[in-house]
Structures are given as C-alpha cells and as structure tokens.
Design an enzyme around this catalytic site. Sequence first.
Site, short mmCIF file in Angstrom:
data_model
loop_
_atom_site.label_atom_id
_atom_site.label_comp_id
_atom_site.label_asym_id
_atom_site.label_seq_id
_atom_site.Cartn_x
_atom_site.Cartn_y
_atom_site.Cartn_z
N GLU A 69 0.82 -1.22 0.00
CA GLU A 69 0.00 0.00 0.00
C GLU A 69 0.85 1.26 0.00
O GLU A 69 0.47 2.28 -0.57
CB GLU A 69 -0.95 0.01 1.20
CG GLU A 69 -2.12 -0.97 1.10
CD GLU A 69 -1.78 -2.35 1.65
OE1 GLU A 69 -0.60 -2.61 1.96
OE2 GLU A 69 -2.71 -3.18 1.77
N PHE A 131 -11.82 -7.30 14.06
CA PHE A 131 -10.72 -7.75 13.21
C PHE A 131 -10.38 -6.68 12.17
O PHE A 131 -11.24 -6.15 11.49
CB PHE A 131 -11.13 -9.06 12.50
CG PHE A 131 -10.07 -9.56 11.57
CD1 PHE A 131 -8.82 -9.94 12.06
CD2 PHE A 131 -10.30 -9.63 10.21
CE1 PHE A 131 -7.82 -10.38 11.20
CE2 PHE A 131 -9.30 -10.08 9.33
CZ PHE A 131 -8.05 -10.45 9.84
N LYS A 181 -17.76 -1.20 6.00
CA LYS A 181 -18.14 -2.25 5.05
C LYS A 181 -19.65 -2.30 4.80
O LYS A 181 -20.10 -2.49 3.67
CB LYS A 181 -17.66 -3.61 5.58
CG LYS A 181 -17.76 -4.72 4.55
CD LYS A 181 -17.04 -5.97 5.01
CE LYS A 181 -17.12 -7.05 3.91
NZ LYS A 181 -16.44 -8.29 4.34
N MET A 490 23.76 9.85 2.91
CA MET A 490 23.56 11.13 3.58
C MET A 490 23.83 11.01 5.08
O MET A 490 24.38 11.93 5.70
CB MET A 490 22.15 11.66 3.31
CG MET A 490 21.93 13.07 3.77
SD MET A 490 23.14 14.22 3.06
CE MET A 490 22.24 14.82 1.62
C1 LIG Z 1 12.01 6.19 5.72
C2 LIG Z 1 13.25 6.90 6.09
N1 LIG Z 1 14.07 6.40 7.03
C3 LIG Z 1 15.21 7.04 7.35
C4 LIG Z 1 15.56 8.22 6.75
C5 LIG Z 1 16.84 8.95 7.14
N2 LIG Z 1 17.76 9.01 6.00
C6 LIG Z 1 17.88 10.11 5.22
S1 LIG Z 1 18.92 9.89 3.94
C7 LIG Z 1 19.28 8.33 4.42
C8 LIG Z 1 20.24 7.49 3.64
C9 LIG Z 1 19.68 7.05 2.36
O1 LIG Z 1 20.55 6.15 1.75
P1 LIG Z 1 20.41 5.85 0.22
O2 LIG Z 1 19.00 5.56 -0.12
O3 LIG Z 1 21.40 4.81 -0.18
O4 LIG Z 1 20.77 7.26 -0.44
P2 LIG Z 1 22.19 8.01 -0.46
O5 LIG Z 1 22.16 9.06 0.59
O6 LIG Z 1 23.25 7.00 -0.23
O7 LIG Z 1 22.26 8.61 -1.82
C10 LIG Z 1 18.57 8.00 5.59
C11 LIG Z 1 18.70 6.71 6.30
C12 LIG Z 1 14.66 8.71 5.79
N3 LIG Z 1 14.87 9.87 5.16
N4 LIG Z 1 13.54 8.04 5.47
#
Ligand SMILES: Cc1ncc(C[n+]2csc(CCOP(=O)(O)OP(=O)(O)O)c2C)c(N)n1
Lengths: 579, 173
Positions: A69, A131, A181, A490
């Site tokens: 979803e 449920f 429902k 990041m």
């Molecule tokens: C659902 C969610 N969980 C955690 C974060 C925190 N967060 C921001 S950027 C990041 C890293 C993302 O890694 P990746 O998808 O490999 O992208 P990159 O920064 O390496 O390009 C995280 C964990 C977020 N933005 N969203």
Amino acid sequence: MSQNAKTTELKVKNEAVTRTEPMNGADLFIETLKNENVEVMFGYPGGAVLPLYDALYKNPIRHILARHEQAAIHAAEGYARVSGKPGVVLATSGPGATNLVTGIADAMMDSLPLVIFTGQVATGVIGSDAFQEADVIGITMPITKHNYQVRSMEDLPRIVHEAFHIATTGRPGPVLIDIPKDIATTMGNAEFVDELNLPGYQPNFKPNSLQVKKLRGALAKAKKPVILAGAGVLFAKASEELLEFVGKMQIPVVNTLLGLGGFPADHPLFLGMGGMHGTYAANTALYEADLLINIGARFDDRLTGNLAHFAPNATVAHIDIDPAEIGKNVPTHIPIVADAREALKKILSLDFEAPQADEWRQKVQKDKEENPLWNTEDGEGISPQSLMRIIHNVTNGDAVVTTDVGQHQMWTAQYYGFNKPDQWVTSGGLGTMGFGFPSAIGAQIAKPDKTVVAVAGDAGFQMTLQELGLVAELKLPVKIVIYNNQALGMVRQWQETFYEERYSQSLIPVQPDFVKLADAYGIRGYVVTTEEEAEKVMRETLTDNEPVLIDCRIKSKEMVYPMIAPGKGLHEMIGVKPQ
Amino acid sequence: MRRIVTATVLNQSGVLNRIAGLFTRRQFNIESITVGATETEGVSKMTFVVQVEDDRTVEQVVKQLHKQIDVLKVSDITEQAIVTRELALIKVMTTPQTRAEINVIIEPFRATIIDVARDSVTIQVVGNFEKIEAMIELLRPYGIKEVARTGQTAIKRGSQRFVSESKQVSILN
Ligand SMILES: Cc1ncc(C[n+]2csc(CCOP(=O)(O)OP(=O)(O)O)c2C)c(N)n1
Ligand SMILES: [Mg+2]
C-alpha cells in the site's frame, strides 16, 4: 454525471441534482468516482473493501495493483505531481490503511492532491477492536487536509464530491474517506448534487490590491531584489507568468527543492536551488537581498537555515495561497494571499517599474561564475555529479525524474537542470526514503510517452523494490538508476562531518545483486562502474520502451556540497570552492 | 501573554478532536477550552484561552484554526470590548465557627452556597477569571477541598469601541 451512470435526471431544487437508481453503496462508490472523471486508481484489496472491489470488477475503472500500500500511495503522489490531477488510492481497513500513513504524511507536507479511500469494519462494530479495525480517522487527522467517515450510504456522493474539491483547490493536499463495510452493501437511492456547501472552506485566489501596490513600491526602491520560487508556482501553473515577470523586471531567481522546474534552469538569471545544499550564488543572494519575493514557498527550515540569519536586510514579500504560511517562520512585510498565477497576472497587468539593480545582477552573476558546483576528480568509482549530467544529456534534459531521499536526491536537484514544470518528483517535506521508485511508476502511468527515470539510493530502493513486480506486469518503461554507494550516504556524510567519522549503522557492505534481482522479475539489469560504461548503457536503454535497472557504482565517499550545518545561516556554507 | 480566541465551528463528528489535536501538535499552550451551542443549529462556538509568547504565535493559532474545513470563523477578541464569564464550584472546609465568615466573604462576589455538609460547603460563583481567582484566594485559608471550573466563555459586547476594529487588518480581500 458521467455518461454511463445509472441515473435519472431529476429537476428537484435545481438542474444540477441527479438521483440514482437504487444501488448498493459499492456501486454508488464507483459512480462517484466516474462523476469526478477518475481515470485510474492505485490500491490493494482486503476484507473490508471486498464489496468495493466487487463493484470495480463489474464496472471497471483502471486500477493499479501495487505490491504494497505504501507504494500504491507514492505512485498516486507521482501521478498527481506530474499530471496535475488528483491521485486516487484505495486500501483495506486496519493494516491496509496504516500502510498508507507514510504516503499520506508525505502528500500533506508536499501539498499533493490525493483522495484516499480506506475500508473500515462495519458501523455496528466500530470501537470494539474488531478484526482489522484501526482508528484511521484519528490516525490521519493530523496528516490530512481533511478526512471523513461515511456514516450513511446517501452521504457518499456529497462526501466524495467535497473531498475532490478540497484536495485539489487552494493549497492542495490529501483527503481521506473511510468507508465502513456495511455502507458498501446498503441499498438505496442517492442524489448527486453539483453544488458544494462548504462555508468553512473558501480559499482566496485573487490578490489584495493594496498589498500588490506595496510590492510595486518596494520593487521600485529595491537595489538587490531576488525571487524565491517554490512549488506553489508549479501547482498554480504560473511558470510562464513568472518567466514574463522576470523578463520584465530582470530579477535573479532562486528555486526551492520542490520548486525546481518552475523556472528554467538554463535561464541566465537562474541562480540554482537555495538552502542546505543550495548553490553559493543562490544562498548568497538570499542572504544579501534587500527585497525577497517569495512566490509559493513555505520558508522550510532546510531552505532558510538559522532563521536569525535569514535574509537579514530584506523586505519580505510572500505570495501564498495558504495564509497560515505567511509570517509562520519569517516575518513578512508584504503578505499576498493568492494563487501564484493570479497574483503574477495582476502584477503583470500593472506594468511595474523595474528595479535599478544592474550592479546587483553583475554581482550575483559573478558569484555564479566564480563559485559553481564542483566535484572531486580522484578516487574510485563513478562521479555521482557527472553521472547526473550524463542522465541529463541522454534524456535531453526532458525526462521526468523522481528520487528517493539522500545524497543522490541532492545531486539530482543540483545537476539535472530542470527546464520545464512537472518534470521533477521528489519527497521534500517528509523526506521519505523509498519514494522514488513507486512515484516513478505513478508518473509513468500519468505520462506513458515520457521517459521516466527513478534515481534511487541503494538503501532507499530496498524499501519499496517489491514494485519491480508491478513494473514487470504492466511492462512500464520505468528506468531505475541506482546510485550505489553501499551506504546510507547522507547519514554517512553527517557522521563524517559532525560525528568524527563514527559510521554508526550507515554502511551496507553487503548489497543484493541488483541485476539478478531485476532478472528475477524479467527486467533487464546492468552494473556500471565507469562513466563511459554508464553513458553507453544509458544511451542504449534510457530512451527505449522497456524497463531497465542500472546499478551505478558511484564513489562511496563523495559528499554533497555546498552544505549548511544545522544551526548555521545561509552565509555560512561549507564546501564552496571558488574557481 | 493570555489571549482569548473564539471559533464558530460546524458540529461535525470529531471536530473537537480535530481542534484539540491541532493545539497539541503545534505546541500552542491552552489554558481552557469551552464549547457550546449557538443561536444557529448545527453550529457551535468554542472559546480558547491561550498562553502565547508573541503576536506571531497568536496569529498562527488563528490561521491554523481557520484552515480547518469545519471552522467557519475565528477571532482573537482579546483587544475587543468583550464580556468573559466562567463558572466555578468550590468545596471549602467549614467548622461551625467559620461558616458565617465564609458567608460574609462570598457575598460581595454574588456567589451562592449550593451544597452543605457537616464539615464543608460548596460554593458556586460566576464571573470573569480575575474575580474567581480573587474569591478562591480569600477562601484558601479555610482549606479548599476541591475546585471545578468550566473555563471561560466570551462574547463581544453589543457596542464596540472604535479602537477595537483597528487591529483587524485583513490580508484577504
Ligand atoms: C524512511 C526513512 N528512514 C530514514 C531516513 C533517514 N535518511 C535520510 S537519507 C538516508 C540514507 C539514504 O541512503 P540511500 O538511499 O542509499 O541514499 P544516499 O544518501 O546514499 O544517496 C537515511 C537513512 C529517511 N529519510 N527516510
Ligand atoms: Mg546509498
């Protein structure tokens, strides 16, 4: 009413009232969607929505069966973002509805028009922990523009009509309708009434002339004017008016992250994106301006940095359809509550005197030339910045581009160069990892003939990659480009910069073989390790009519620069390299 | 500073929840909320007493309330000519000796004793915030067992002073 609706015209109060033949709530639900000209919806069935899905079977509207979803709603967001039409979502009660929560919050933050239908347990057992019961109205109250629970079958046409109106007008946003429902199985006649009765909801479109006059005065006096253009320009379809205004006034323009594409990136007066990873020229202009004209941006903290240092010398004018955004974060001298297009049209009609800003224009131009974005040349792997230029070149800068959240998102924003509206789909306010791929699916459904590139993080992709199944089933030509740095890049960047390189839980040394994964779904996959290879594979696969996944091994330690550390102002950028 | 904000709202299910949630979510400090019917069927009036740091926060309170679909009208009426009233029930300990004294204390407040027990009386008082505070302070030495207050409700006076309107600069048409 739609042509094939089972209705008879009734001249009751006025001509806009139509009474249906007796039908059950589920069939009525389909009629209400047809009445709103819904062409496609994104969803996932379950117990509480079985009657609705049965009605859909008998009287079809295109339905996209996502594999989760969350992906269904992100797809609806992507669809809404590029089509300008509301995205429609259908999910079952309880877990179906709670799986939507991230997407609803995301749409709320980024003002995307969605109408979300959730099933609910029967009216008689609501409140008994039945449920798959969840208090979806309570859960989503803070993350929807409005929500409804249908209490009687006859109310359905009115509620649906109101929901579409509320979702798509004013500042757009998600509206949720919870359907128990038993409502779906109740037989009855219902009335369709065109007229809306929403006395508490009257968005203001036209600008106040007094405030517009004030802006005229401020412009005539300004020596260092700058425009900050946000997503409001895109929602209002005001880019042409903005271009004309800038042409006449010769004022430099900064975009917010979500506003990219609202003003052409290749325009000489475009300074780039502002904010945490904005360009030197953009942030410096915002900092030094004596007149800041914000058009449809909400002064998000990622844009402003420390508010105490934000535009310290500027008279602030703010055009926004949402009065609550004006003065919320930044004290505003010229508040203009209006649709961006209406406001710009009014301003253009008044033939404003252009500000005397030659010196300023030269100054910002010099900033732009002398402090461009830059990237490290050495080190192993593909330069993520150069890779984005390759994607730009291969797609002629004309693709719809979606992203997850992280470094790759910022590089896309910095380097793709969006010249047209509705090309750019990203999760800004909520910053939702896993958004990129499913939103690309929605965008592709909205624009079947466009090249749609999902720029995904290696980590973010793994949050919603199950949708490979959907892409394979529909043979959607979505192009998945994974920026693979084997890291939560990041997070890693922040740990390197602010936590003395303690890489706590941000490195993923073992990634799946993404190519095999694609192969499991019958989708072509490639790994590329050099820029030459990347370009070659992209030239072959990005513009054809089939899905592809390209695992791009980028430099794992590359940083997104410039950067503004938390608590710092826009003038305190790090990672600026004068040329 | 304390501000008094009123809102007229449609009686849709969940409207109270919506508004209470809004206050919590946006960290608006609320002192009291009252809700009740108005002269129009299906429309209720809510009165909020809020503690805010500056004008900007109260402006946000008003605007965020106004954004709710079920909210018809919002006003910050603090500066206007208004009448505010609250009802309080105060249970005070008594001895045969103090009972008469208490009667004398509450009389100027036009408060009434609505319940009498062996060792306590319950007093009902209606008035603005300051009046009720003042009476409670006077009763405190006798030992207050319990206080129940309704929170303030407010209404604009029939005739408004001129100054009150000047604050209402609209940014809408
Ligand atoms: C659902 C969610 N969980 C955690 C974060 C925190 N967060 C921001 S950027 C990041 C890293 C993302 O890694 P990746 O998808 O490999 O992208 P990159 O920064 O390496 O390009 C995280 C964990 C977020 N933005 N969203
Ligand atoms: Mg990564």
